[in-house]
Write an enzyme that holds these catalytic residues in place. Structure first.
Site: not given
Length: 249
Positions: A128-130
């Site tokens: 999610v943090k990418g």
């Protein structure tokens, strides 16, 4: 870009042919070692060559930076690269396209295979943090993502893809000693082609800093992504490739 098709390297002034090169030699950091670095630079075609930096890298190794002029030209007309042949979509557009075209969640399985334990790349794309201000594929509501992590064997990856009914398999390879990344990808490609009928085989997508993006067909994969790839590029490609595959079926 200007209309020129042949260009020279630029250092201090336009077209002066100056380049900077760095390398490590298995020599101590002393005058003899610096002379060895300049000898190598001369054999590489730098004339004149100047040593601008040298630093010991442990017992018996030295890192060098040399600066000098080369006589080579770059023919831009002869450059061959893997151009992006699909539009970049926003996360909203990706989710919408998956809902309309697949009418189910798009399943993605990712891993680092073989002995490769460098998960930074695969995590940047999937988590999610990418990376670079973009959230990873786990953020996309219409994508179901399984990140297997590091040092996954090819049979384990095939089994996970089968269990998840994966639409795409993403593999990251950073370790390149003795071309391990190439051997691992060829092994993976062969295993998936043996395990799945052509019509049901997941998309095989590979990423890593040392891959040549033009080698996809040679390695038996559908796409290779290099340095600087973002989650949005990968998500957009998956939508494009799966849509094209369904249209051709």
């Amino acid at each position: 870009m200007s209309g020129k098709t042949v260009v020279r390297p630029y250092g201090d002034t336009t077209g002066d042919g100056m380049v900077q090169v760095s390398f490590t030699l298995p020599v101590p950091h002393d005058k003899r070692g610096e002379g060895a670095a300049l000898q190598l630079a001369g054999k590489m075609g730098l004339d004149p060559a100047m040593l601008v930096h040298a630093r010991a890298m442990g017992d018996g190794f030295t890192f060098f930076v040399v600066y000098g002029r080369v006589g080579h030209l770059v023919d831009l007309a002869a450059v061959r690269v893997a151009e992006r042949d699909y539009p970049l979509l926003t996360a909203k557009d990706v989710n919408g396209a998956v809902r309309r075209r697949l009418r189910r969640k798009l399943s993605v399985v990712g891993a680092c295979i073989g002995t490769d334990a460098h998960t930074v790349g695969i995590d940047a794309i999937l988590n999610v943090k990418g990376v670079a201000g973009q959230k990873g594929l786990e953020y996309y509501r219409e994508l179901r993502v399984l990140n297997l992590g590091a040092q996954v064997t090819v049979p384990e990856l095939v089994e996970a893809a089968r269990a998840e009914r994966a639409d795409a398999v993403l593999v990251s390879q950073v370790v390149t000693q003795r071309d391990a990344h190439l051997h691992n990808v060829r092994e993976m490609s062969a295993a998936f082609r043996e395990a799945f009928p052509a019509s049901r085989r997941p998309l095989l997508v590979v990423g890593g800093p040392r891959f040549d993006e033009m080698m996809a067909a040679e390695l038996g994969v559908d796409r290779i992504f290099g340095r600087g790839t973002t989650p949005g590029e990968v998500a957009s490609y998956l939508v494009h490739a799966l849509t094209a595959r369904r249209a051709a079926a």
